[in-house]
Each structure stands twice: as structure tokens, then as C-alpha cells.
Design an enzyme around this catalytic site. Structure first.
Site, PDB file in Angstrom:
ATOM      1  CB  ILE A   9      -0.931  -0.048   1.235  1.00  0.00           C
ATOM      2  CG1 ILE A   9      -1.997  -1.123   1.021  1.00  0.00           C
ATOM      3  CG2 ILE A   9      -1.561   1.316   1.504  1.00  0.00           C
ATOM      4  CD1 ILE A   9      -2.906  -1.381   2.232  1.00  0.00           C
ATOM      5  CG  ASP A  16      12.606  -0.608  13.069  1.00  0.00           C
ATOM      6  OD1 ASP A  16      11.372  -0.414  13.113  1.00  0.00           O
ATOM      7  OD2 ASP A  16      13.163  -1.585  13.601  1.00  0.00           O
ATOM      8  CG  ASN A  44       1.574   2.290   4.548  1.00  0.00           C
ATOM      9  OD1 ASN A  44       0.495   1.735   4.343  1.00  0.00           O
ATOM     10  ND2 ASN A  44       2.741   1.762   4.166  1.00  0.00           N
ATOM     11  CE1 TYR A  56      -2.783  -5.085  11.247  1.00  0.00           C
ATOM     12  CE2 TYR A  56      -5.090  -5.646  10.900  1.00  0.00           C
ATOM     13  CZ  TYR A  56      -3.934  -5.025  10.474  1.00  0.00           C
ATOM     14  OH  TYR A  56      -3.914  -4.343   9.281  1.00  0.00           O
ATOM     15  CE  LYS A  69      -3.274  -1.458  10.975  1.00  0.00           C
ATOM     16  NZ  LYS A  69      -2.483  -0.433  10.291  1.00  0.00           N
TER      17      LYS A  69
HETATM   18  N1  LIG Z   1      -2.903  -5.279   2.610  1.00  0.00           N
HETATM   19  C1  LIG Z   1      -4.078  -5.206   3.212  1.00  0.00           C
HETATM   20  O1  LIG Z   1      -5.049  -5.915   2.838  1.00  0.00           O
HETATM   21  C2  LIG Z   1      -4.289  -4.235   4.349  1.00  0.00           C
HETATM   22  C3  LIG Z   1      -5.614  -4.064   4.791  1.00  0.00           C
HETATM   23  C4  LIG Z   1      -5.835  -3.147   5.818  1.00  0.00           C
HETATM   24  C5  LIG Z   1      -4.806  -2.430   6.363  1.00  0.00           C
HETATM   25  N2  LIG Z   1      -3.539  -2.620   5.914  1.00  0.00           N
HETATM   26  C6  LIG Z   1      -2.497  -1.800   6.534  1.00  0.00           C
HETATM   27  O2  LIG Z   1      -1.791  -1.108   5.521  1.00  0.00           O
HETATM   28  C7  LIG Z   1      -0.436  -0.911   5.910  1.00  0.00           C
HETATM   29  C8  LIG Z   1       0.476  -1.484   4.834  1.00  0.00           C
HETATM   30  O3  LIG Z   1       0.150  -2.847   4.648  1.00  0.00           O
HETATM   31  P1  LIG Z   1       0.731  -3.679   3.400  1.00  0.00           P
HETATM   32  O4  LIG Z   1      -0.223  -4.785   3.179  1.00  0.00           O
HETATM   33  O5  LIG Z   1       1.088  -2.777   2.292  1.00  0.00           O
HETATM   34  O6  LIG Z   1       2.063  -4.275   4.097  1.00  0.00           O
HETATM   35  P2  LIG Z   1       3.429  -4.824   3.410  1.00  0.00           P
HETATM   36  O7  LIG Z   1       3.126  -5.373   2.086  1.00  0.00           O
HETATM   37  O8  LIG Z   1       4.049  -5.713   4.438  1.00  0.00           O
HETATM   38  O9  LIG Z   1       4.315  -3.503   3.296  1.00  0.00           O
HETATM   39  C9  LIG Z   1       4.695  -2.857   4.496  1.00  0.00           C
HETATM   40  C10 LIG Z   1       5.687  -1.764   4.225  1.00  0.00           C
HETATM   41  O10 LIG Z   1       6.093  -1.209   5.491  1.00  0.00           O
HETATM   42  C11 LIG Z   1       7.501  -1.416   5.690  1.00  0.00           C
HETATM   43  N3  LIG Z   1       7.707  -1.685   7.122  1.00  0.00           N
HETATM   44  C12 LIG Z   1       7.283  -2.725   7.854  1.00  0.00           C
HETATM   45  N4  LIG Z   1       7.713  -2.621   9.128  1.00  0.00           N
HETATM   46  C13 LIG Z   1       8.437  -1.464   9.186  1.00  0.00           C
HETATM   47  C14 LIG Z   1       9.165  -0.808  10.211  1.00  0.00           C
HETATM   48  N5  LIG Z   1       9.256  -1.328  11.455  1.00  0.00           N
HETATM   49  N6  LIG Z   1       9.781   0.359   9.928  1.00  0.00           N
HETATM   50  C15 LIG Z   1       9.716   0.888   8.681  1.00  0.00           C
HETATM   51  N7  LIG Z   1       9.063   0.302   7.667  1.00  0.00           N
HETATM   52  C16 LIG Z   1       8.429  -0.862   7.915  1.00  0.00           C
HETATM   53  C17 LIG Z   1       7.861  -2.597   4.768  1.00  0.00           C
HETATM   54  O11 LIG Z   1       9.224  -2.622   4.378  1.00  0.00           O
HETATM   55  P3  LIG Z   1      10.331  -3.431   5.244  1.00  0.00           P
HETATM   56  O12 LIG Z   1       9.734  -4.773   5.546  1.00  0.00           O
HETATM   57  O13 LIG Z   1      11.539  -3.493   4.366  1.00  0.00           O
HETATM   58  O14 LIG Z   1      10.567  -2.613   6.471  1.00  0.00           O
HETATM   59  C18 LIG Z   1       6.982  -2.266   3.567  1.00  0.00           C
HETATM   60  O15 LIG Z   1       7.528  -1.237   2.808  1.00  0.00           O
HETATM   61  C19 LIG Z   1      -0.285  -1.585   7.277  1.00  0.00           C
HETATM   62  O16 LIG Z   1      -0.435  -0.618   8.281  1.00  0.00           O
HETATM   63  C20 LIG Z   1      -1.444  -2.582   7.297  1.00  0.00           C
HETATM   64  O17 LIG Z   1      -1.859  -2.869   8.608  1.00  0.00           O
HETATM   65  C21 LIG Z   1      -3.252  -3.512   4.925  1.00  0.00           C
END
Ligand SMILES: NC(=O)c1ccc[n+]([C@@H]2O[C@H](COP(=O)([O-])OP(=O)(O)OC[C@H]3O[C@@H](n4cnc5c(N)ncnc54)[C@H](OP(=O)(O)O)[C@@H]3O)[C@@H](O)[C@H]2O)c1
Length: 264
Positions: free
Chosen positions: A19, A65, A92, A157, A161
Site C-alpha cells: 500500500i 525502522d 502506513n 491487530y 487499528k
Molecule cells: N494489505 C491489506 O489488505 C491491508 C488491509 C488493511 C490495512 N492494511 C495496513 O496497511 C499498511 C500497509 O500494509 P501492506 O499490506 O502494504 O504491508 P506490506 O506489504 O508488508 O508492506 C509494508 C511496508 O512497510 C515497511 N515496514 C514494515 N515494518 C516497518 C518498520 N518497522 N519500519 C519501517 N518500515 C516498515 C515494509 O518494508 P520493510 O519490511 O523493508 O521494512 C513495507 O515497505 C499496514 O499498516 C497494514 O496494517 C493492509
């Protein structure tokens, strides 16, 4: 092409994948100067190189981080050094742990998740706000649909949220005196590396993805780009919106479904 966020400075946490990547891409395509972070440098640097080749705006990756307060301070300071001001902060970066019953979840696991998913949003806001106030800027917090409707075996979780939604409203109240808007987006199922990881943990990834797609009235998951466009709307055009939550869910919360889990 009309650039909807030309020369605006935005910080996006967790912008290298999923995202966050969609938000960085759409903002840069619309003329913004984006500073984004993640822990892993490879994906961040690759995205930075790709977007800086042709897009209207520009972006800059910083390894950081967000569970570390000093790293968050460094991210904000780096952005101000590069661009002199900040117009928008997108919180995010976050994580959904593997599904687990409350009985099997420890207090330390919950504390760590609160730190990553909630305290990091608070701290990034705290350190960015002095700059956002100067620009009458805005904050966008990425929450989740499950913060409103709940989710099985994910109490910690869901709690993080839900708290993001409440904090968004409280900060919208406090920051209105400085003309800073604070809004949230609640995505439903959006295909991302995180979603793929969770699907893989079920041992039947293809079926999990199919089920995930049929959760939405639209019969598919949301895309990274659709998340970027929703965030761009809140940042650039929703000038009378503060304290709102934008459900980006393809209608997943509507209609009755087969939900009873009562054992007979
Ligand atoms: N995908 C969904 O269906 C969904 C639905 C509802 C809400 N969300 C929310 O949307 C957000 C993004 O989700 P996503 O699905 O895109 O996740 P993702 O695919 O795991 O991507 C997460 C991003 O955040 C970075 N990240 C993770 N931990 C971090 C840390 N401690 N410090 C800095 N960067 C960090 C990751 O890179 P690195 O691992 O290299 O750090 C990556 O760039 C989250 O808050 C999630 O809860 C997602």
C-alpha cells in the site's frame, strides 16, 4: 497531465512495498516530492530509482525502522533538510501478525505490535506536526476495515487499528486550531506482500486468495494504486474533511454472510 500535488512535500512510512508503494507512486506521478522509509534498503532504493526516471515529482528513500523513536526523528529531520518543509505525513508502516487466539498471545507480543502499529503513528505525527502546522498540512493514517468490524483470531491487530481511528479523530480536534487536517483510510483486502505472506501461512494460499477476493462486493481485492489515489484525494482535494475515515473496502462490510462460529 494535470498534477494534483505539484511540489508538495510528503513523508510516507513503509513506502517500499504494498500500500505504501502505491501511495509513493501516485504522489510522485502527481508532482509531489516524497521521502519514504522502510527497513529493507533493496526495494526502497529500486523504487526510488524507478520513479525518479520519468515521473513528474521525485522521491527519496531512507532506511529507517519506525518502531525506533530515534529513526522517526531522523526521517522527519532528513525530509526538512532535503526540502525545507512538510505538507503531508502518511503513517502506513505496520504489520498483521499471523492469526492467533487470545489464549496463545503474550503481553509482550501485544506491546511490540502496539509500538509498531500505533505508537509509531503517534511519534511520526508528533515530530512532523511542527512543520505541518507551518504549511496547514495534513496527516493520513492507514488503519484497517477490521478496526471497525473486527476479525477472527486477531484481537491485538484489530485493537491497534481501532486505536488509530480514535487517535485520528482526537488529533483532528487538537490540530484544527493550526489548520492541520487529520484523516484515516481503512483498507479492506488489498493485494500486497503482507497479504501474500498471510495467505501462505494458511498452507492453501490459492484458496485463501480466492476467499479474500470474494469478501468484497466487487469480487476482487483492492490495488496499491487505488490506495494511492484515495490518499491523494485526502491530501490534495478533501479540504473540508478532517477526522474522517475513508473506507476503501470494495463493499466488504455490507450484506449478511455466513458468520456463525458456534460449535454445535
Ligand atoms: N494489505 C491489506 O489488505 C491491508 C488491509 C488493511 C490495512 N492494511 C495496513 O496497511 C499498511 C500497509 O500494509 P501492506 O499490506 O502494504 O504491508 P506490506 O506489504 O508488508 O508492506 C509494508 C511496508 O512497510 C515497511 N515496514 C514494515 N515494518 C516497518 C518498520 N518497522 N519500519 C519501517 N518500515 C516498515 C515494509 O518494508 P520493510 O519490511 O523493508 O521494512 C513495507 O515497505 C499496514 O499498516 C497494514 O496494517 C493492509
Amino acid at each position: 497531465m494535470f498534477h494534483r500535488y505539484l511540489n508538495k512535500v510528503a513523508v510516507v512510512t513503509g513506502g517500499s512495498k504494498g500500500i505504501g508503494r502505491g501511495i509513493v507512486k501516485v504522489f510522485v506521478e502527481n508532482g509531489a516530492k516524497v521521502v519514504f522509509c522502510a527497513r529493507g534498503a533493496a526495494e526502497g532504493e529500486a523504487l526510488q530509482a524507478e520513479l525518479n526516471q520519468s515521473a513528474a515529482g521525485s522521491c527519496s528513500f531512507l532506511s529507517c525502522d519506525v518502531s525506533q523513536e530515534e529513526d522517526i526523528k531522523r526521517l522527519i529531520a532528513h525530509t526538512v533538510t532535503l526540502h525545507g518543509h512538510i505538507d503531508c505525513l502518511v503513517n502506513n508502516a505496520g504489520w498483521h501478525p499471523p492469526h492467533k487466539a487470545t489464549d496463545d498471545t503474550t503481553a509482550d507480543e501485544f506491546r511490540d505490535l502496539l509500538n509498531l502499529n500505533l505508537v509509531s503513528y503517534f511519534l511520526a505525527s508528533k515530530y512532523a506536526l511542527p512543520y505541518l502546522r507551518q504549511r496547514h498540512g495534513n496527516i493520513i493514517n492507514i488503519s484497517s476495515l477490521v478496526g471497525t468490524i473486527g476479525q477472527k483470531d486477531a484481537a491485538t491487530y484489530v485493537a491497534t487499528k481501532g486505536a488509530i481511528l480514535s487517535m485520528t479523530k482526537a488529533m483532528a480536534v487538537d490540530e484544527s486550531r493550526y489548520y492541520v487536517r487529520v484523516n484515516s483510510i481503512s483498507p479492506g483486502n488489498v493485494m500486497s506482500p503482507l497479504w501474500l505472506d498471510l495467505a501462505a501461512q494458511t498452507g492453501a494460499a490459492a484458496e485463501a486468495i480466492k476467499a479474500g477476493e470474494s469478501n468484497q462486493l466487487m469480487g476482487r481485492m483492492g490495488t496499491e494504486d487505488e490506495c494511492g489515489l484515495a490518499a491523494l484525494y485526502l491530501a490534495s482535494e478533501a479540504t473540508f474533511c478532517t477526522g474522517v475515515d475513508l473506507l476503501l473496502s470494495g463493499g466488504a462490510e455490507l450484506n449478511y454472510g455466513f458468520k456463525s462460529q458456534i460449535c454445535s
